[in-house]
Design a protein around this motif. Structure first.
Motif, mmCIF file in Angstrom:
data_model
loop_
_atom_site.group_PDB
_atom_site.id
_atom_site.type_symbol
_atom_site.label_atom_id
_atom_site.label_comp_id
_atom_site.label_asym_id
_atom_site.label_seq_id
_atom_site.Cartn_x
_atom_site.Cartn_y
_atom_site.Cartn_z
ATOM 1 N N LYS A 1 4.467 20.824 36.541
ATOM 2 C CA LYS A 1 5.334 20.612 35.394
ATOM 3 C C LYS A 1 4.613 21.086 34.135
ATOM 4 C CE LYS A 1 7.542 16.462 37.340
ATOM 5 N NZ LYS A 1 7.806 15.009 37.118
ATOM 6 N N SER B 1 1.030 19.785 33.381
ATOM 7 C CA SER B 1 0.212 19.538 34.575
ATOM 8 C C SER B 1 -1.083 20.333 34.466
ATOM 9 C CB SER B 1 0.967 19.963 35.841
ATOM 10 O OG SER B 1 2.142 19.220 36.020
ATOM 11 N N SER C 1 -3.608 23.043 30.789
ATOM 12 C CA SER C 1 -2.374 22.688 31.482
ATOM 13 C C SER C 1 -1.360 23.823 31.510
ATOM 14 C CB SER C 1 -1.742 21.455 30.830
ATOM 15 O OG SER C 1 -1.436 21.714 29.474
ATOM 16 N N SER D 1 7.234 24.379 33.707
ATOM 17 C CA SER D 1 7.336 23.843 35.059
ATOM 18 C C SER D 1 7.682 24.973 36.020
ATOM 19 C CB SER D 1 8.409 22.751 35.127
ATOM 20 O OG SER D 1 9.694 23.284 34.824
ATOM 21 N N GLU E 1 5.515 16.673 32.212
ATOM 22 C CA GLU E 1 4.837 15.412 32.457
ATOM 23 C C GLU E 1 5.145 14.486 31.283
ATOM 24 O OE1 GLU E 1 3.297 14.751 35.133
ATOM 25 O OE2 GLU E 1 2.563 16.622 36.015
#
Length: 458
Positions: free
Chosen positions: A55, A58, A72, A76, A104
């Motif tokens: 996502k 993430s 990150s 997504s 997230e």
């Protein structure tokens, strides 16, 4: 209005291809990526593998040097490639979007009630900590440090630079929230620097930062120059800087609890048909922005242009592929210029009315506002340094750039310290490189000096 900081040293380079104030929402890119080389001193250690679902927010990898610092995914989707180069060096981690734009979730609470540790933890878990850059040396901020001040530059004066006030229009609430979050991370002040033409709007609502107005030629928009004018860095000082659109993203995270890395970038340069602004997501494939917008229509024509993520002075040359051809994490601009693969016989002896010069060699000094269609040709080869005072004319900081760069070349740690290496990073000497008659690579040389200093201090 607060006191205006006026700078006189510097150089404005007026190029053809500035972006018009027209905003287009770019179609979703076919892929997005996080490129480790866009961050100084990061050795990535993977947390995902090809085929994993992620996502927005993430973690994809962490820094070997600082395991708590996560990087990150901006969207997504599915991890579809971990591109590697020589010695299996990770070049990029590619995510193909699923279109759902799921994020997230992060519990933030009212910003006024947050503690410094709580803010730090949320920024780390969301992968936002790399937005905080530490001076000296321009590295990702030390998570254990408390800076004496945090600086945000709301002005960009580089060639073909985007209008930062246009990039963040209608984002006032997120800017205020982001500044309030940053205030939690320092015992000192948060400084926001803007141009003298930025006098209204959200500025009247900002109580979380000290606002400064600055005017002058490039590099007035460089945050290093602004630090030198407002609160100079001394030995042992730690200062953090944050890019303005990253302030927006931080504010959005703490107000919504979700990761949204959307931003506005300017597509600029003489090889662009209609230079203007695009709304994209950080890490987007550059080809999704340039497609249909370049004068080059064939693969052969593309060999004659240079695509840069960033501005012409400090940006990174990229190929339009799915390995490294992604928007830089800290860049708000994509520039496309003609390659410098054409030479003129005895060109130096011609009047050259269409060429730009910082001296009176050509007639460009008669038309200081004229825009030029320049290519990437260096017009000469590297040679020994010419003893001249021209570098001081474009350096509005209290350092001697020529002596500093010579100290770096000699590897003299003590002289580097005494001559101001703590105050500068590569972008601060970019103009010196541009005007250098000896064609030396100032930015690369300074970068090696910074790496040497980091190793010495560690």
């Amino acid at each position: 209005m607060s006191k205006v900081i006026k700078l006189h040293k510097g150089l404005d380079i007026h190029l053809v291809g500035a972006a018009e104030r027209v905003l287009t929402k770019c179609a979703a890119a076919s892929s997005y990526a996080v490129v480790p080389d866009h961050y100084r001193g990061v050795t990535p250690k993977m947390l995902v593998k090809v085929g994993d679902k992620v996502k927005a927010g993430s973690p994809l990898f962490f820094s070997k040097e600082h395991p708590e610092v996560l990087f990150s995914s901006p969207v997504s989707g599915e991890v579809t490639a971990v591109n590697r180069g020589e010695k299996r060096k990770i070049l990029s981690v590619v995510v193909t979007p699923d279109g759902a734009n799921e994020s997230e979730r992060f519990e933030t609470g009212p910003i006024g009630e947050l503690t410094r540790d709580g803010v730090r933890e949320t920024l780390l878990r969301a992968g936002f900590w790399p937005m905080l850059i530490q001076r000296p040396f321009g590295v990702i901020a030390d998570t254990a440090a408390t800076p004496k001040a945090i600086f945000v530059s709301g002005l960009d004066t580089a060639p073909l630079a985007p209008d930062l006030s246009f990039l963040v229009q209608d984002q006032g609430d997120y800017i205020i929230a982001g500044l309030e979050v940053l205030k939690k991370l320092t015992d000192g002040k948060v400084h926001l620097t803007v141009g003298t033409d930025t006098t209204a709007g959200v500025l009247s609502r900002i109580k979380q930062a000290e606002v400064h107005h600055i005017e002058g030629p490039h590099p007035a928009g460089n945050v290093g120059v602004q630090i030198a004018q407002i609160d100079p860095i001394g030995k042992g000082d730690v200062v953090w800087t944050v890019e303005l659109q990253h302030v927006v993203m931080i504010g959005r995270l703490f107000l919504t609890g979700a990761v949204d890395m959307s931003k506005v970038v300017a597509l600029t340069g003489s090889e662009v048909t209609k230079p203007h602004y695009f709304k994209v997501v950080s890490g987007a494939l550059i080809g999704s922005v340039t497609e249909g917008n370049l004068r080059a229509n064939t693969e052969e024509d593309l060999k004659g242009v240079r695509v840069i993520t960033g501005n012409p002075l400090t940006g990174i040359k990229v190929a339009l592929d799915e390995v490294e051809g992604y928007l830089g994490f800290y860049h708000n601009q994509i520039t496309v210029l003609p390659e410098g693969d054409k030479y003129e016989f005895l060109g130096w002896a011609m009047p050259r009315f269409k060429k730009f010069s910082v001296s009176h060699s050509y007639f460009s000094w008669l038309c200081p506002k004229k825009r030029y269609n320049l290519d990437t040709n260096m017009n000469g080869g590297r040679r020994a340094f010419v003893q001249t005072g021209i570098y001081d004319k474009v350096m509005p900081m209290n350092i001697y750039p020529l002596y500093l760069i010579k100290a770096v070349m000699a590897g003299d740690i003590d002289r580097m310290e005494n001559l101001g290496i703590y105050e500068v990073i590569e972008e601060d000497v970019a103009l010196c490189e541009f005007i250098d008659p000896s064609k030396n690579e100032w930015q690369a040389t300074l970068g090696r000096g910074i790496e040497q200093m980091i190793k010495e201090l560690n």
